[in-house]
Design a protein around this motif. Sequence first.
Motif, PDB file in Angstrom:
ATOM      1  N   ARG A 112     -17.220  16.302 -17.870  1.00  0.00           N
ATOM      2  CA  ARG A 112     -16.435  15.499 -16.965  1.00  0.00           C
ATOM      3  C   ARG A 112     -17.250  15.480 -15.581  1.00  0.00           C
ATOM      4  O   ARG A 112     -17.583  16.331 -14.966  1.00  0.00           O
ATOM      5  N   VAL A 113     -17.495  14.095 -15.218  1.00  0.00           N
ATOM      6  CA  VAL A 113     -18.322  13.935 -13.861  1.00  0.00           C
ATOM      7  C   VAL A 113     -17.382  12.785 -13.097  1.00  0.00           C
ATOM      8  O   VAL A 113     -17.129  11.862 -13.583  1.00  0.00           O
ATOM      9  N   ASN A 114     -17.515  13.105 -11.849  1.00  0.00           N
ATOM     10  CA  ASN A 114     -16.656  12.119 -11.073  1.00  0.00           C
ATOM     11  C   ASN A 114     -17.991  11.214 -10.404  1.00  0.00           C
ATOM     12  O   ASN A 114     -18.453  11.777  -9.386  1.00  0.00           O
ATOM     13  N   TRP A 115     -17.988   9.876 -10.569  1.00  0.00           N
ATOM     14  CA  TRP A 115     -18.858   8.843 -10.048  1.00  0.00           C
ATOM     15  C   TRP A 115     -18.353   8.232  -8.772  1.00  0.00           C
ATOM     16  O   TRP A 115     -19.044   7.280  -8.354  1.00  0.00           O
ATOM     17  N   THR A 116     -17.076   8.492  -8.460  1.00  0.00           N
ATOM     18  CA  THR A 116     -16.624   7.961  -7.317  1.00  0.00           C
ATOM     19  C   THR A 116     -17.317   8.349  -6.060  1.00  0.00           C
ATOM     20  O   THR A 116     -17.585   9.315  -5.701  1.00  0.00           O
ATOM     21  N   GLY A 117     -17.811   7.182  -5.126  1.00  0.00           N
ATOM     22  CA  GLY A 117     -18.477   7.408  -4.179  1.00  0.00           C
ATOM     23  C   GLY A 117     -19.919   8.004  -4.469  1.00  0.00           C
ATOM     24  O   GLY A 117     -20.438   8.817  -3.607  1.00  0.00           O
ATOM     25  N   TYR A 165     -17.917  18.429  -5.639  1.00  0.00           N
ATOM     26  CA  TYR A 165     -16.522  18.906  -5.243  1.00  0.00           C
ATOM     27  C   TYR A 165     -16.864  20.091  -4.040  1.00  0.00           C
ATOM     28  O   TYR A 165     -17.675  20.865  -4.390  1.00  0.00           O
ATOM     29  N   LYS A 166     -15.945  20.015  -3.172  1.00  0.00           N
ATOM     30  CA  LYS A 166     -15.990  21.166  -2.050  1.00  0.00           C
ATOM     31  C   LYS A 166     -14.829  22.186  -2.301  1.00  0.00           C
ATOM     32  O   LYS A 166     -13.868  22.079  -3.016  1.00  0.00           O
ATOM     33  N   SER A 176      -8.378  23.368  -7.030  1.00  0.00           N
ATOM     34  CA  SER A 176      -7.085  23.741  -6.924  1.00  0.00           C
ATOM     35  C   SER A 176      -6.742  23.450  -8.532  1.00  0.00           C
ATOM     36  O   SER A 176      -7.355  23.310  -9.333  1.00  0.00           O
ATOM     37  N   VAL A 177      -5.342  23.951  -8.800  1.00  0.00           N
ATOM     38  CA  VAL A 177      -4.979  24.102 -10.275  1.00  0.00           C
ATOM     39  C   VAL A 177      -4.799  22.683 -10.638  1.00  0.00           C
ATOM     40  O   VAL A 177      -5.076  22.335 -11.812  1.00  0.00           O
ATOM     41  N   ASN A 178      -4.444  21.735  -9.842  1.00  0.00           N
ATOM     42  CA  ASN A 178      -4.105  20.270 -10.157  1.00  0.00           C
ATOM     43  C   ASN A 178      -5.444  19.688 -10.537  1.00  0.00           C
ATOM     44  O   ASN A 178      -5.601  18.849 -11.372  1.00  0.00           O
ATOM     45  N   LEU A 179      -6.653  20.230  -9.846  1.00  0.00           N
ATOM     46  CA  LEU A 179      -8.065  19.528  -9.854  1.00  0.00           C
ATOM     47  C   LEU A 179      -8.461  19.786 -11.517  1.00  0.00           C
ATOM     48  O   LEU A 179      -8.899  19.037 -12.149  1.00  0.00           O
ATOM     49  N   ARG A 227     -18.633  19.003 -13.694  1.00  0.00           N
ATOM     50  CA  ARG A 227     -19.598  19.222 -12.694  1.00  0.00           C
ATOM     51  C   ARG A 227     -19.295  17.870 -11.912  1.00  0.00           C
ATOM     52  O   ARG A 227     -18.641  16.952 -12.163  1.00  0.00           O
ATOM     53  N   LYS A 228     -19.523  18.155 -10.653  1.00  0.00           N
ATOM     54  CA  LYS A 228     -20.667  18.945  -9.912  1.00  0.00           C
ATOM     55  C   LYS A 228     -19.968  19.713  -8.923  1.00  0.00           C
ATOM     56  O   LYS A 228     -19.204  19.008  -7.932  1.00  0.00           O
ATOM     57  N   PHE A 229     -20.253  20.879  -9.000  1.00  0.00           N
ATOM     58  CA  PHE A 229     -19.390  21.707  -7.940  1.00  0.00           C
ATOM     59  C   PHE A 229     -20.234  22.468  -6.933  1.00  0.00           C
ATOM     60  O   PHE A 229     -21.492  22.800  -7.269  1.00  0.00           O
ATOM     61  N   SER A 230     -20.293  22.355  -5.679  1.00  0.00           N
ATOM     62  CA  SER A 230     -20.830  23.062  -4.659  1.00  0.00           C
ATOM     63  C   SER A 230     -20.870  24.360  -4.876  1.00  0.00           C
ATOM     64  O   SER A 230     -19.818  25.155  -5.312  1.00  0.00           O
ATOM     65  N   PRO A 231     -21.910  25.102  -4.339  1.00  0.00           N
ATOM     66  CA  PRO A 231     -22.052  26.644  -4.794  1.00  0.00           C
ATOM     67  C   PRO A 231     -20.945  27.446  -4.136  1.00  0.00           C
ATOM     68  O   PRO A 231     -20.322  28.469  -4.613  1.00  0.00           O
ATOM     69  N   ASP A 232     -20.361  26.775  -2.792  1.00  0.00           N
ATOM     70  CA  ASP A 232     -19.205  27.776  -2.272  1.00  0.00           C
ATOM     71  C   ASP A 232     -17.929  27.437  -2.817  1.00  0.00           C
ATOM     72  O   ASP A 232     -17.012  27.696  -2.328  1.00  0.00           O
TER      73      ASP A 232
END
Length: 361
Positions: free
Chosen positions: A300-305, A314-315, A320-323, A340-345
């Motif tokens: 799954r990838v989010n191409w919004t913005g 994602y930051k 969250s659970v809902n995410l 993806r894509k998740f920031s390392p933090d």
Amino acid sequence: MFSTPFILSFSLLLSLPILFFLLAPTLRPHPLPPISLPDELDDLRLFHRATTPSSASSHLSSSSSPKIAFLFLTNTDLHFLPLWNRFFRTAKTSRYNIYVHADPTVNITHPNGTVFDDRFIPNAKRTFRASATLISASRRLLATAILDDPANAYFAVLSQYCIPLHSFNYIYRSLFTSKNFDLTSNSDLNSSVLTQYGVRVKYKSFVEIISKEPRLWKRYVARGRFVMMPEVPFEEFRAGSQFFVLTRKHALLVVKDRTLWRKFKLPCYRADECYPEEHYFPTLLSMQDPNGVTHYTLTRVNWTGTVAGHPHMYKPKEVSVNLIYELRKSNYSSSYLFARKFSPDCLRPLMGIADSVIFRY
């Protein structure tokens, strides 16, 4: 008689085309260098070994249960290694293998005391975004995994920014034993027949294949209007995610290919329209075995913005659970398996819901 200001303005107007011609090369993104001959020859030797009759069986051995080969492409440290380590913790080692292609020009930490120990492949090469080097790296991983273990039956290509959305056991069942995971498959006898290991006799690769995309023509001509002909006519040119899950049969098909590779490895003169890693795999598989692939990805990838061709990252505040529940939702399968894509933090909040949410099912 013309006034001096008029003559100056007119002269400046006439000079604009000349200025544009002179400056155009600097305004256009500089094309990336082609793949070097030594790298190309090194890959060909590897691919030849992977496709010899002794290594190239596309069927499962009768003496072993099938495995998933997890293939990681990275040019940084593996940010979510603790999460993946926990993911594999409950898995039987007889059901998976791990392979990592790490850019050798980057100082990347090789983890100790984890399931990633000694899983970095030795023949990794430098990679560049939006270049054929990413195709080469994926093919290199596929060939290495084919050679390493004949039980590798599915090959999942991932990046350092990917996370699992389910437990290992859920993913394994979805790929190998579930009769209804793929919501797009037509019901037939082979889809419900299982081998002695509970594996479906017939199963497909999960590759996104898009034939209608607004920028498809610009990407097709990024190397030149007729460069892809005659091997790849525009009508056969496809787009899709570079993150996919291939069967062994299709992994071998990719490693054996020479014809389409000769076209896709060529550098683009329009670097801003050139993403060969998003076209080579869907085009090849669409041309060679369109009915053997699902035409959708499991990542799954989010191409919004989107910014400069990058998907949404994602930051920590978004985790969250809902995410996780939202990222799992798919119109084509029972669930997405990776995201993806998740920031390392994001590691800390993800670890906080790993056992209770992500790996619960």
